[in-house]
Structures are given as structure tokens and as C-alpha cells.
Design a protein around this motif. Structure first.
Motif, PDB file in Angstrom:
ATOM      1  N   ALA A 180       7.542   7.240  -1.258  1.00 27.05           N
ATOM      2  CA  ALA A 180       6.083   7.348  -1.394  1.00 27.05           C
ATOM      3  C   ALA A 180       5.402   7.999  -0.185  1.00 27.05           C
ATOM      4  O   ALA A 180       4.246   7.721   0.105  1.00 27.05           O
ATOM      5  N   GLY A 181       6.119   8.840   0.541  1.00 32.55           N
ATOM      6  CA  GLY A 181       5.523   9.537   1.668  1.00 32.55           C
ATOM      7  C   GLY A 181       5.245   8.675   2.872  1.00 32.55           C
ATOM      8  O   GLY A 181       4.364   8.983   3.678  1.00 32.55           O
ATOM      9  N   LEU A 182       6.029   7.589   3.030  1.00 31.55           N
ATOM     10  CA  LEU A 182       5.760   6.630   4.102  1.00 31.55           C
ATOM     11  C   LEU A 182       6.679   6.795   5.313  1.00 31.55           C
ATOM     12  O   LEU A 182       6.696   5.939   6.199  1.00 31.55           O
ATOM     13  N   ASP A 183       7.436   7.876   5.375  1.00 33.68           N
ATOM     14  CA  ASP A 183       8.392   8.071   6.471  1.00 33.68           C
ATOM     15  C   ASP A 183       7.766   7.923   7.851  1.00 33.68           C
ATOM     16  O   ASP A 183       8.340   7.300   8.736  1.00 33.68           O
ATOM     17  N   GLY A 184       6.611   8.523   8.055  1.00 32.60           N
ATOM     18  CA  GLY A 184       6.004   8.548   9.387  1.00 32.60           C
ATOM     19  C   GLY A 184       5.123   7.361   9.707  1.00 32.60           C
ATOM     20  O   GLY A 184       4.479   7.326  10.765  1.00 32.60           O
ATOM     21  N   VAL A 185       5.081   6.367   8.818  1.00 31.36           N
ATOM     22  CA  VAL A 185       4.194   5.222   9.024  1.00 31.36           C
ATOM     23  C   VAL A 185       4.882   4.205   9.927  1.00 31.36           C
ATOM     24  O   VAL A 185       5.880   3.594   9.542  1.00 31.36           O
ATOM     25  N   ARG A 186       4.367   4.049  11.143  1.00 26.69           N
ATOM     26  CA  ARG A 186       4.919   3.076  12.084  1.00 26.69           C
ATOM     27  C   ARG A 186       3.873   2.089  12.589  1.00 26.69           C
ATOM     28  O   ARG A 186       4.191   1.169  13.341  1.00 26.69           O
ATOM     29  N   THR A 187       2.637   2.253  12.166  1.00 26.57           N
ATOM     30  CA  THR A 187       1.553   1.314  12.455  1.00 26.57           C
ATOM     31  C   THR A 187       0.638   1.276  11.235  1.00 26.57           C
ATOM     32  O   THR A 187       0.631   2.223  10.421  1.00 26.57           O
ATOM     33  N   PRO A 188      -0.147   0.215  11.073  1.00 23.33           N
ATOM     34  CA  PRO A 188      -1.117   0.209   9.975  1.00 23.33           C
ATOM     35  C   PRO A 188      -2.088   1.377  10.048  1.00 23.33           C
ATOM     36  O   PRO A 188      -2.542   1.881   9.019  1.00 23.33           O
ATOM     37  N   GLU A 189      -2.400   1.832  11.270  1.00 25.65           N
ATOM     38  CA  GLU A 189      -3.312   2.968  11.426  1.00 25.65           C
ATOM     39  C   GLU A 189      -2.692   4.238  10.845  1.00 25.65           C
ATOM     40  O   GLU A 189      -3.401   5.093  10.287  1.00 25.65           O
ATOM     41  N   ASP A 190      -1.359   4.372  10.998  1.00 21.86           N
ATOM     42  CA  ASP A 190      -0.684   5.525  10.401  1.00 21.86           C
ATOM     43  C   ASP A 190      -0.850   5.532   8.892  1.00 21.86           C
ATOM     44  O   ASP A 190      -1.002   6.594   8.273  1.00 21.86           O
ATOM     45  N   LEU A 191      -0.802   4.358   8.287  1.00 22.32           N
ATOM     46  CA  LEU A 191      -0.968   4.289   6.843  1.00 22.32           C
ATOM     47  C   LEU A 191      -2.342   4.806   6.440  1.00 22.32           C
ATOM     48  O   LEU A 191      -2.472   5.602   5.501  1.00 22.32           O
ATOM     49  N   LEU A 192      -3.346   4.350   7.153  1.00 25.72           N
ATOM     50  CA  LEU A 192      -4.719   4.743   6.813  1.00 25.72           C
ATOM     51  C   LEU A 192      -4.967   6.228   7.064  1.00 25.72           C
ATOM     52  O   LEU A 192      -5.897   6.808   6.500  1.00 25.72           O
ATOM     53  N   ALA A 193      -4.129   6.839   7.914  1.00 22.59           N
ATOM     54  CA  ALA A 193      -4.297   8.258   8.249  1.00 22.59           C
ATOM     55  C   ALA A 193      -3.481   9.172   7.332  1.00 22.59           C
ATOM     56  O   ALA A 193      -3.459  10.405   7.545  1.00 22.59           O
ATOM     57  N   LEU A 194      -2.806   8.633   6.338  1.00 26.03           N
ATOM     58  CA  LEU A 194      -2.046   9.465   5.411  1.00 26.03           C
ATOM     59  C   LEU A 194      -2.968  10.433   4.671  1.00 26.03           C
ATOM     60  O   LEU A 194      -4.168  10.173   4.511  1.00 26.03           O
ATOM     61  N   PRO A 195      -2.429  11.546   4.207  1.00 24.90           N
ATOM     62  CA  PRO A 195      -3.252  12.460   3.398  1.00 24.90           C
ATOM     63  C   PRO A 195      -3.892  11.719   2.233  1.00 24.90           C
ATOM     64  O   PRO A 195      -3.259  10.836   1.630  1.00 24.90           O
ATOM     65  N   PRO A 196      -5.128  12.042   1.904  1.00 27.90           N
ATOM     66  CA  PRO A 196      -5.838  11.293   0.853  1.00 27.90           C
ATOM     67  C   PRO A 196      -5.069  11.171  -0.454  1.00 27.90           C
ATOM     68  O   PRO A 196      -5.065  10.109  -1.081  1.00 27.90           O
ATOM     69  N   ALA A 197      -4.385  12.235  -0.864  1.00 33.24           N
ATOM     70  CA  ALA A 197      -3.660  12.167  -2.131  1.00 33.24           C
ATOM     71  C   ALA A 197      -2.503  11.176  -2.052  1.00 33.24           C
ATOM     72  O   ALA A 197      -2.237  10.425  -3.008  1.00 33.24           O
ATOM     73  N   THR A 198      -1.803  11.160  -0.898  1.00 33.51           N
ATOM     74  CA  THR A 198      -0.691  10.229  -0.716  1.00 33.51           C
ATOM     75  C   THR A 198      -1.201   8.798  -0.689  1.00 33.51           C
ATOM     76  O   THR A 198      -0.626   7.902  -1.327  1.00 33.51           O
ATOM     77  N   LEU A 199      -2.288   8.572   0.060  1.00 31.61           N
ATOM     78  CA  LEU A 199      -2.856   7.224   0.178  1.00 31.61           C
ATOM     79  C   LEU A 199      -3.361   6.733  -1.172  1.00 31.61           C
ATOM     80  O   LEU A 199      -3.132   5.571  -1.553  1.00 31.61           O
ATOM     81  N   LYS A 200      -4.014   7.607  -1.919  1.00 32.40           N
ATOM     82  CA  LYS A 200      -4.578   7.213  -3.205  1.00 32.40           C
ATOM     83  C   LYS A 200      -3.502   6.806  -4.199  1.00 32.40           C
ATOM     84  O   LYS A 200      -3.718   5.940  -5.065  1.00 32.40           O
ATOM     85  N   ALA A 201      -2.312   7.378  -4.072  1.00 34.32           N
ATOM     86  CA  ALA A 201      -1.246   7.111  -5.029  1.00 34.32           C
ATOM     87  C   ALA A 201      -0.475   5.830  -4.727  1.00 34.32           C
ATOM     88  O   ALA A 201       0.297   5.359  -5.575  1.00 34.32           O
ATOM     89  N   LEU A 202      -0.666   5.242  -3.563  1.00 35.58           N
ATOM     90  CA  LEU A 202       0.114   4.067  -3.178  1.00 35.58           C
ATOM     91  C   LEU A 202      -0.214   2.856  -4.048  1.00 35.58           C
ATOM     92  O   LEU A 202      -1.388   2.571  -4.321  1.00 35.58           O
ATOM     93  N   ARG A 203       0.823   2.123  -4.403  1.00 35.97           N
ATOM     94  CA  ARG A 203       0.662   0.847  -5.115  1.00 35.97           C
ATOM     95  C   ARG A 203       0.983  -0.262  -4.108  1.00 35.97           C
ATOM     96  O   ARG A 203       2.126  -0.396  -3.663  1.00 35.97           O
ATOM     97  N   ILE A 204      -0.041  -1.041  -3.764  1.00 33.16           N
ATOM     98  CA  ILE A 204       0.080  -2.020  -2.680  1.00 33.16           C
ATOM     99  C   ILE A 204       0.029  -3.430  -3.271  1.00 33.16           C
ATOM    100  O   ILE A 204      -1.003  -3.867  -3.798  1.00 33.16           O
ATOM    101  N   GLY A 205       1.124  -4.144  -3.168  1.00 29.70           N
ATOM    102  CA  GLY A 205       1.190  -5.493  -3.698  1.00 29.70           C
ATOM    103  C   GLY A 205       0.594  -6.505  -2.732  1.00 29.70           C
ATOM    104  O   GLY A 205       0.941  -6.518  -1.549  1.00 29.70           O
TER     105      GLY A 205
END
Length: 304
Positions: free
Chosen positions: A144-169
Motif C-alpha cells: 500500500a505504498g508504506l515503504d518509507g513510513v517510519r513515523t506517524p508524520e511520514d504517513l500523513l505526508a504520503l501523496p494524497p492518492a496513496t493516503l486516500k486509498a489506505l484502509r485503517i483498522g
């Protein structure tokens, strides 16, 4: 919900009640000298260390004694020179009423201490805390394009399309749900029922079942649950990112033990054990991959 039952033995408990307490209500005890030994007289008056326990609540407790709280209860039992026994009940909203405050007809209470309640939980007399943890993100970096996520801030900085597609349980009504609201990610949320009527449900299903299978891309759970179940999963390899509290969203909590209101001596004795066995307790928590934060300075005395 099952009928309360006893379980004994030296090897023989939080997510649902813990999460409900944190989500719905979102004191340390009397301070004694660090390293002080518990008073001998109350210990001699007891024939066993009687623990209130959920029988299917890993990483916290299990009927076969494999949880964090089982291990800590064993440490306390050895320190007191007492066998450890358990009184079990599924950890739901009525857990305290059906265990610690449940008086058997014509007899005594079936158990005397709950290992694992949030500081501030008013249904019990809360001891000083024995650990502090926080919520955590758990995900498979290769998906899901999460390779570079090493902090919660990295998650929020993902490209909008990648972030919008995430399914967060997330568990409903938990601090994780509040975090989604704060960051405009409500539509990404996949809610899980916090108070399932199924006594066989366990906290790690969100990781071991749905995250592994790809039904969700990321889970936000209480840190001890995330650390334990992510470590247990061998494929895919999972990453655990502890999260920091934010304005309006408290994600870290101090955890304590609970006894019945009015049992001042017993509460002091449990606190003595927390102090004198702190190193052993921390070793257990680290064995279970619990994300640990420093405890705060001692708080005001909780109501005895």
C-alpha cells in the motif's frame, strides 16, 4: 458471556474494558519508599494471591498462563510466598462487577486484584502505575505504498492518492478513532467492535487475521497489542510505530492495578510489590514487545 469460574494453579487477563475505559472516560496510589518490601502481616492472612482474569485476552492474560499479567502475578506470588489462583470472566463492560466486586452467595469475594487498569479508572482503588505505553501503528511496509513510513508524520505526508486509498483498522470509540477524526481520515477507517459479545474474540485478530490477509492496510491499536502480535506474525514482516499524544487526542496511558475501594492495606501491599519488583516487571513487558514510555512523576493519592 460465560458464568464466572475459578481456575487454579501456579501458572494459571484487557483489551476490551481497557479500550472502553480509555475511549469513554478519556491516580497513582500512596507512595512508599522505592524498593520497600510489602508488610508481612497482610500476606500471612492470605492463603493465595487471587487474581481476576480474562481467560482469552493475550497478550495480557490467558487460561494457560501465557500472558503479561500471568507472568507478573507469578512474580508477586513468589514474593509473597503464596500460590496464584485465578477467577475468570470475559473482559467486557461488566468485568469488574462480575469479578473484583462479585461476592459469592454466602461466601467471600472470588478474587482480590486486577492487573491492568488505566490510572483514573474509578470502578476500583487504583494503585500507582507499573507501566506507561501508547497506541501504535502496525503495517506491512511492502504494501500500500508504506515503504518509507517510519513515523506517524511520514504517513500523513504520503501523496494524497496513496493516503486516500489506505484502509485503517481501528476499534470504535477508541483514541485511534479520535486520531482519524483529527486528521481528516474518517473515511479511511475500518471500524472494529470494541465490545463484541463473542467471548472467543481476542484483541490481536485485527492484526493476525485482517492485516495479514490484506483486508486492511494499517491498524492503530493499543501498543502492547501491536507489539506482541506484530512480533508473532512471521509473514509478512510487520512494522510497529509508537504514536505520541496530540492536542485533543491522548494516545499514551499509565497502567496500574486495581483493588476494592476501602482495602487500604492491601493496596499499599500491592504498591510495595510494584516498587520492589519493578525491574522484573519491566523485563516481562520487554519480553512481550510492549512499547514503553517513562512513567510520570507520582500523582496524587487515589481514593482508597
Amino acid at each position: 458471556m460465560t458464568t464466572p469460574r475459578s481456575a487454579g494453579g501456579p501458572r494459571h487477563r484487557i483489551h476490551t474494558v481497557l479500550a472502553a475505559a480509555l475511549g469513554l472516560m478519556l491516580g497513582a496510589g500512596l507512595v512508599t519508599a522505592a524498593g520497600a518490601q510489602p508488610a508481612a502481616a497482610p500476606a500471612e492472612a492470605r492463603s493465595a494471591l487471587r487474581v481476576c482474569m480474562d481467560p482469552n485476552n493475550l497478550p495480557f492474560s490467558s487460561v494457560d498462563g501465557q500472558g503479561i499479567e500471568n507472568r507478573i502475578a507469578e512474580i508477586f506470588g513468589r514474593a509473597l510466598g503464596l500460590p496464584v489462583t485465578y477467577y475468570t470472566f470475559p473482559n467486557r463492560m461488566a468485568f469488574i462487577r462480575n469479578t473484583l466486586r462479585y461476592k459469592l452467595p454466602g461466601a467471600d469475594y472470588p478474587c482480590d486484584v486486577v492487573l491492568g487498569v488505566p490510572v483514573g479508572f474509578d470502578q476500583v482503588a487504583v494503585t500507582r502505575p507499573y507501566y506507561r505505553s501508547t497506541h501504535a501503528m502496525v503495517f506491512a511496509p511492502g504494501r500500500a505504498g508504506l515503504d518509507g513510513v517510519r513515523t506517524p508524520e511520514d504517513l500523513l505526508a504520503l501523496p494524497p492518492a496513496t493516503l486516500k486509498a489506505l484502509r485503517i483498522g481501528v476499534y470504535d470509540r477508541s483514541p485511534a478513532s479520535q486520531w482519524l477524526v483529527r486528521h481528516g481520515l474518517v473515511d479511511n477507517g475500518v471500524p472494529y467492535n470494541m465490545l463484541s459479545p463473542d467471548p472467543q474474540q481476542y484483541p490481536g485478530e485485527i492484526i493476525e487475521r485482517d492485516l495479514v490477509a490484506g483486508r486492511i492496510d494499517l491498524a492503530i491499536v493499543w501498543g502492547p497489542i501491536g507489539g506482541y502480535f506484530a512480533h508473532r506474525v512471521k509473514e509478512p514482516q510487520l512494522r510497529v510505530l509508537p504514536m505520541a499524544s496530540e492536542p485533543g487526542v491522548k494516545l499514551d496511558f499509565e497502567m496500574a492495578m486495581g483493588v476494592r475501594h476501602g482495602e487500604r492495606d492491601w493496596k499499599q501491599q500491592i504498591e510495595g510489590l510494584i516498587d520492589s519488583r519493578r525491574g522484573e516487571i519491566e523485563a516481562v513487558l520487554r519480553d512481550y514487545q510492549v512499547p514503553l514510555l517513562p512513567l510520570s512523576a507520582p500523582l496524587a493519592q487515589a481514593r482508597p
